[in-house]
Design a protein around this motif. Structure first.
Motif, PDB file in Angstrom:
ATOM      1  N   ASP A 133       0.866  -1.184   0.071  1.00 11.94           N
ATOM      2  CA  ASP A 133       0.062  -0.042   0.065  1.00 11.94           C
ATOM      3  C   ASP A 133       1.027   1.114   0.051  1.00 11.94           C
ATOM      4  O   ASP A 133       0.602   2.414  -0.665  1.00 11.94           O
ATOM      5  N   THR A 134       1.813   1.326   0.962  1.00 15.44           N
ATOM      6  CA  THR A 134       2.704   2.270   0.818  1.00 15.44           C
ATOM      7  C   THR A 134       3.427   2.608  -0.443  1.00 15.44           C
ATOM      8  O   THR A 134       3.649   3.690  -1.036  1.00 15.44           O
ATOM      9  N   GLN A 135       3.867   1.435  -0.921  1.00 21.14           N
ATOM     10  CA  GLN A 135       4.798   1.291  -2.147  1.00 21.14           C
ATOM     11  C   GLN A 135       3.942   1.914  -3.338  1.00 21.14           C
ATOM     12  O   GLN A 135       4.265   2.812  -4.272  1.00 21.14           O
ATOM     13  N   TYR A 136       2.573   1.621  -3.253  1.00 24.65           N
ATOM     14  CA  TYR A 136       1.542   2.204  -4.314  1.00 24.65           C
ATOM     15  C   TYR A 136       1.309   3.766  -4.002  1.00 24.65           C
ATOM     16  O   TYR A 136       1.595   4.569  -5.080  1.00 24.65           O
ATOM     17  N   GLN A 137       1.440   4.176  -3.069  1.00 22.56           N
ATOM     18  CA  GLN A 137       1.245   5.749  -2.804  1.00 22.56           C
ATOM     19  C   GLN A 137       2.400   6.396  -3.230  1.00 22.56           C
ATOM     20  O   GLN A 137       2.625   7.686  -3.559  1.00 22.56           O
ATOM     21  N   VAL A 138       3.690   6.012  -2.707  1.00 25.61           N
ATOM     22  CA  VAL A 138       5.208   6.456  -3.193  1.00 25.61           C
ATOM     23  C   VAL A 138       5.213   6.370  -4.949  1.00 25.61           C
ATOM     24  O   VAL A 138       5.461   7.424  -5.086  1.00 25.61           O
ATOM     25  N   LEU A 139       4.882   5.272  -5.397  1.00 24.62           N
ATOM     26  CA  LEU A 139       5.449   5.358  -6.915  1.00 24.62           C
ATOM     27  C   LEU A 139       4.130   6.247  -7.899  1.00 24.62           C
ATOM     28  O   LEU A 139       4.707   6.746  -8.794  1.00 24.62           O
ATOM     29  N   HIS A 140       2.956   6.125  -7.152  1.00 20.24           N
ATOM     30  CA  HIS A 140       1.709   6.758  -8.207  1.00 20.24           C
ATOM     31  C   HIS A 140       1.728   8.364  -7.397  1.00 20.24           C
ATOM     32  O   HIS A 140       1.179   9.176  -8.466  1.00 20.24           O
ATOM     33  N   LEU A 141       1.849   8.678  -6.407  1.00 19.16           N
ATOM     34  CA  LEU A 141       1.734  10.253  -5.906  1.00 19.16           C
ATOM     35  C   LEU A 141       3.189  10.866  -5.557  1.00 19.16           C
ATOM     36  O   LEU A 141       3.508  11.858  -6.012  1.00 19.16           O
ATOM     37  N   GLN A 142       3.945  10.192  -4.739  1.00 13.81           N
ATOM     38  CA  GLN A 142       5.100  11.074  -4.086  1.00 13.81           C
ATOM     39  C   GLN A 142       6.232  11.053  -5.073  1.00 13.81           C
ATOM     40  O   GLN A 142       6.770  12.022  -5.247  1.00 13.81           O
ATOM     41  N   LEU A 143       6.590   9.976  -5.687  1.00 15.32           N
ATOM     42  CA  LEU A 143       7.645   9.778  -6.567  1.00 15.32           C
ATOM     43  C   LEU A 143       7.620  10.894  -7.858  1.00 15.32           C
ATOM     44  O   LEU A 143       8.556  11.580  -8.130  1.00 15.32           O
ATOM     45  N   PRO A 144       6.545  10.859  -8.485  1.00 16.27           N
ATOM     46  CA  PRO A 144       6.269  11.997  -9.748  1.00 16.27           C
ATOM     47  C   PRO A 144       6.581  13.281  -9.236  1.00 16.27           C
ATOM     48  O   PRO A 144       7.280  14.149 -10.094  1.00 16.27           O
ATOM     49  N   ILE A 145       6.003  13.682  -7.988  1.00 19.70           N
ATOM     50  CA  ILE A 145       6.310  15.130  -7.629  1.00 19.70           C
ATOM     51  C   ILE A 145       7.793  15.178  -7.313  1.00 19.70           C
ATOM     52  O   ILE A 145       8.286  16.411  -7.821  1.00 19.70           O
TER      53      ILE A 145
END
Length: 291
Positions: A133-145
């Motif tokens: 779940d955390t991995q999904y949030q990082v890759l889809h939201l935090q990492l692109p920013i």
């Protein structure tokens, strides 16, 4: 150490070492060897897509990844990309990674005098991801920013298998099918990030034991000679005497663009010195010429 001219090497590897004026094993150990690795790998790590680095414990996967995090910061004339790196850690201790990075920084600054006043550690962004779940949030939201606001030239996930092993710890067919779907989605997202921000994505993978055909038949009670069609494919990744294969199966293997395997020979001690040997093998790469 023995001189390299007395050791039987592949022509390409021998030529790469000769070009770098490395004549002995000791010189190879003392240098970071970035240019040598580039030539041995047929151009280095792919600048786009997903590159997998796979190997068993203590084979040198993390060390290679940290070296790439530092190499990517070098000027282009020295083989770098003049940018930072994002290190996504799914297991292990971030503080230990930082400690190892600092040790490698000392070595690389000894080689490049103009980097003595540069804070190489500041350009590596460490992110801890403890579950899918955390991995999904990082890759889809935090990492692109993060990538859009910083000059990042490399993304590393270490390791790609840890969270999947924890979340899908079952041999049930429906669960394995769901895992395959999630792996496909993950691969698609990583390639999307690579294309959008024009950077390579490196995924560290673990290995699992390879059971022989007879062992598997006995375990599941199968007498069908055609059931183990994956056997030949798996055996392409054996290194030395070990019976290890990359985890996550055929679905993930068809997702990545290239694969580098690190292996470690049986550990032996000569006096007080560790005499174990490590091997790097380019298993799959559409850009490399093999000869």
């Amino acid at each position: 150490m023995e001189e390299l001219k007395n050791i039987e090497l592949r022509p390409r590897i021998a030529e790469a070492l000769k070009d770098e004026m490395l004549n002995s094993g000791e010189q190879c150990m003392l240098t970071t060897g970035d240019a040598v690795i580039d030539k041995i790998l047929g151009g280095g790590i792919m600048s786009r897509g997903i590159t997998e680095i796979v190997g068993e414990s203590a084979a040198g996967k993390t060390q290679l990844c940290l070296q790439l995090c530092l190499t990517v910061q070098l000027p282009t004339e020295l083989g770098g990309l003049e940018g930072g790196a994002v290190y996504i850690c799914t297991e292990g201790n971030i503080q230990m990674l930082i400690k190892r990075t600092k040790q490698m920084i000392c070595m690389i600054k000894q080689r490049y005098d103009h980097l003595k006043d540069t804070d190489l550690l500041d350009k590596i962004k460490y992110i801890t991801v403890s579950n899918l779940d955390t991995q999904y949030q990082v890759l889809h939201l935090q990492l692109p920013i993060l990538l859009s606001r910083n000059k990042i030239r490399l993304v590393i996930i270490d390791s790609i298998a840890a969270n999947f092993r924890a979340a899908y710890n079952s041999s049930d067919a429906s669960i394995l099918l769901q895992r395959s779907k999630e792996l496909c989605k993950l691969g698609t997202k990583l390639k999307e990030i690579s294309d959008q921000f024009q950077l390579p994505v490196i995924c560290v993978n673990q290995v699992s034991d390879l059971f022989s055909k007879n062992d598997i038949r006995e375990f599941i009670g199968s007498k069908d000679d055609n059931f183990w069609e994956y056997d030949y494919y798996q055996r392409q990744f054996l290194a030395g005497k070990s019976s290890k294969i990359p985890t996550l199966g055929l679905v993930w293997s068809n997702t990545i663009n290239s694969r580098i395997m690190l292996s470690r020979a049986d550990r032996t001690l000569v006096g007080n010195e560790d005499n174990s040997q490590r091997t790097i093998t380019l298993m799959m790469a559409p850009y490399a010429l093999f000869y």
